[in-house]
Design an enzyme around this catalytic site. Structure first.
Site, PDB file in Angstrom:
ATOM      1  N   ASP A  11      32.019  32.466  42.743  1.00 37.10           N
ATOM      2  CA  ASP A  11      31.157  31.386  42.265  1.00 37.10           C
ATOM      3  C   ASP A  11      31.998  30.101  42.274  1.00 37.10           C
ATOM      4  O   ASP A  11      33.117  30.070  42.806  1.00 37.10           O
ATOM      5  CB  ASP A  11      30.521  31.714  40.908  1.00 37.10           C
ATOM      6  N   HIS A  12      31.469  29.060  41.665  1.00 32.87           N
ATOM      7  CA  HIS A  12      32.174  27.773  41.684  1.00 32.87           C
ATOM      8  C   HIS A  12      33.547  27.866  41.011  1.00 32.87           C
ATOM      9  O   HIS A  12      34.487  27.180  41.422  1.00 32.87           O
ATOM     10  CB  HIS A  12      31.326  26.694  41.006  1.00 32.87           C
ATOM     11  N   CYS A  68      35.497  34.859  40.080  1.00 33.72           N
ATOM     12  CA  CYS A  68      34.754  33.891  39.277  1.00 33.72           C
ATOM     13  C   CYS A  68      35.715  33.373  38.221  1.00 33.72           C
ATOM     14  O   CYS A  68      36.943  33.535  38.365  1.00 33.72           O
ATOM     15  CB  CYS A  68      33.465  34.476  38.703  1.00 33.72           C
ATOM     16  N   THR A  70      36.326  34.338  35.184  1.00 39.62           N
ATOM     17  CA  THR A  70      37.020  35.443  34.507  1.00 39.62           C
ATOM     18  C   THR A  70      37.158  36.696  35.361  1.00 39.62           C
ATOM     19  O   THR A  70      37.907  37.601  34.991  1.00 39.62           O
ATOM     20  CB  THR A  70      36.229  35.845  33.247  1.00 39.62           C
ATOM     21  N   HIS A 101      44.257  55.310  41.553  1.00 37.06           N
ATOM     22  CA  HIS A 101      43.532  56.231  40.667  1.00 37.06           C
ATOM     23  C   HIS A 101      42.014  56.113  40.776  1.00 37.06           C
ATOM     24  O   HIS A 101      41.320  57.103  40.568  1.00 37.06           O
ATOM     25  CB  HIS A 101      43.934  55.980  39.206  1.00 37.06           C
ATOM     26  N   ARG A 135      43.456  64.949  41.757  1.00 40.35           N
ATOM     27  CA  ARG A 135      42.637  64.971  40.538  1.00 40.35           C
ATOM     28  C   ARG A 135      41.806  63.698  40.401  1.00 40.35           C
ATOM     29  O   ARG A 135      40.736  63.705  39.776  1.00 40.35           O
ATOM     30  CB  ARG A 135      43.510  65.172  39.309  1.00 40.35           C
ATOM     31  N   HIS A 136      42.275  62.623  40.998  1.00 41.96           N
ATOM     32  CA  HIS A 136      41.537  61.358  40.920  1.00 41.96           C
ATOM     33  C   HIS A 136      40.264  61.403  41.769  1.00 41.96           C
ATOM     34  O   HIS A 136      39.277  60.752  41.438  1.00 41.96           O
ATOM     35  CB  HIS A 136      42.425  60.194  41.344  1.00 41.96           C
TER      36      HIS A 136
HETATM   37  C1  RB5 Z   1      31.048  30.008  35.201  1.00 43.89           C
HETATM   38  O1  RB5 Z   1      31.201  28.912  34.386  1.00 43.89           O
HETATM   39  C2  RB5 Z   1      31.650  31.248  34.564  1.00 43.89           C
HETATM   40  O2  RB5 Z   1      30.833  31.684  33.526  1.00 43.89           O
HETATM   41  C3  RB5 Z   1      31.828  32.338  35.587  1.00 43.89           C
HETATM   42  O3  RB5 Z   1      32.689  31.896  36.584  1.00 43.89           O
HETATM   43  C4  RB5 Z   1      32.424  33.647  35.116  1.00 43.89           C
HETATM   44  O4  RB5 Z   1      33.577  33.443  34.375  1.00 43.89           O
HETATM   45  C5  RB5 Z   1      31.487  34.564  34.455  1.00 43.89           C
HETATM   46  O5  RB5 Z   1      31.824  35.719  34.159  1.00 43.89           O
END
Ligand code: RB5
Length: 145
Positions: A11-12, A68, A70, A101, A135-136
């Site tokens: 994403d951005h 993204c 996070t 794994h 096992r994995h």
């Molecule tokens: C976008 O602002 C942010 O929410 C997205 O990139 C991400 O972190 C969502 O999980």
């Protein structure tokens, strides 16, 4: 399907890191399949996670990289496709273990949470580490998909 194709989407929040990782993917002898987004303009991560799921499910790419802010939202979106095993990684060791794994076929990164060096380490481990099987394999089979 070419084993050398690596799908990549963001994403951005992940656009700038995506552009860098595309170059590194090429330098490592793979071919990036860019699913967008194409700028830092605000978009919604579910669209790009879903697009990743489609190319993994179809076999157009055996593996992918998602980015993204996070790594969380876009990996949740991709993991709704049963063909996807996306792992959010914050270290090279996590990426290595996700391959060894979990046979992770998608690496998810949080561009706002990790630095470039860590992202490069994650990518390197993801691209160069084999699944251990044994096992994995039994456990991965239990995930379905
Ligand atoms: C976008 O602002 C942010 O929410 C997205 O990139 C991400 O972190 C969502 O999980």
């Amino acid at each position: 399907m070419s084993e050398f194709i690596i799908a990549i989407a963001c994403d951005h929040g992940g656009y700038e890191l995506k552009e860098l990782l595309k170059k590194v993917i090429i330098d490592k002898g793979f071919q990036p399949l860019d699913l967008g987004t194409d700028s830092t303009n605000s978009v919604d991560y579910p669209e790009f996670g879903e697009a990743m799921g489609k190319v993994i499910e179809s076999g157009d790419a055996p593996r992918g990289v998602l980015i993204c802010g996070t790594g969380i939202g876009i990996s949740i979106a991709a993991n709704r496709n049963p063909a996807v095993r996306a792992a959010v990684c914050h270290s090279g060791l996590a990426a290595k273990l996700a391959r060894q794994h979990n046979d992770a076929n998608v690496l998810a990164l949080g561009a706002r949470l990790i630095g470039v060096e860590t992202a490069l380490d994650c990518l390197d481990q993801f691209l160069t580490t084999d699944f251990e099987g044994g096992r994995h394999q039994r456990r991965v089979d239990q995930l379905g998909g």
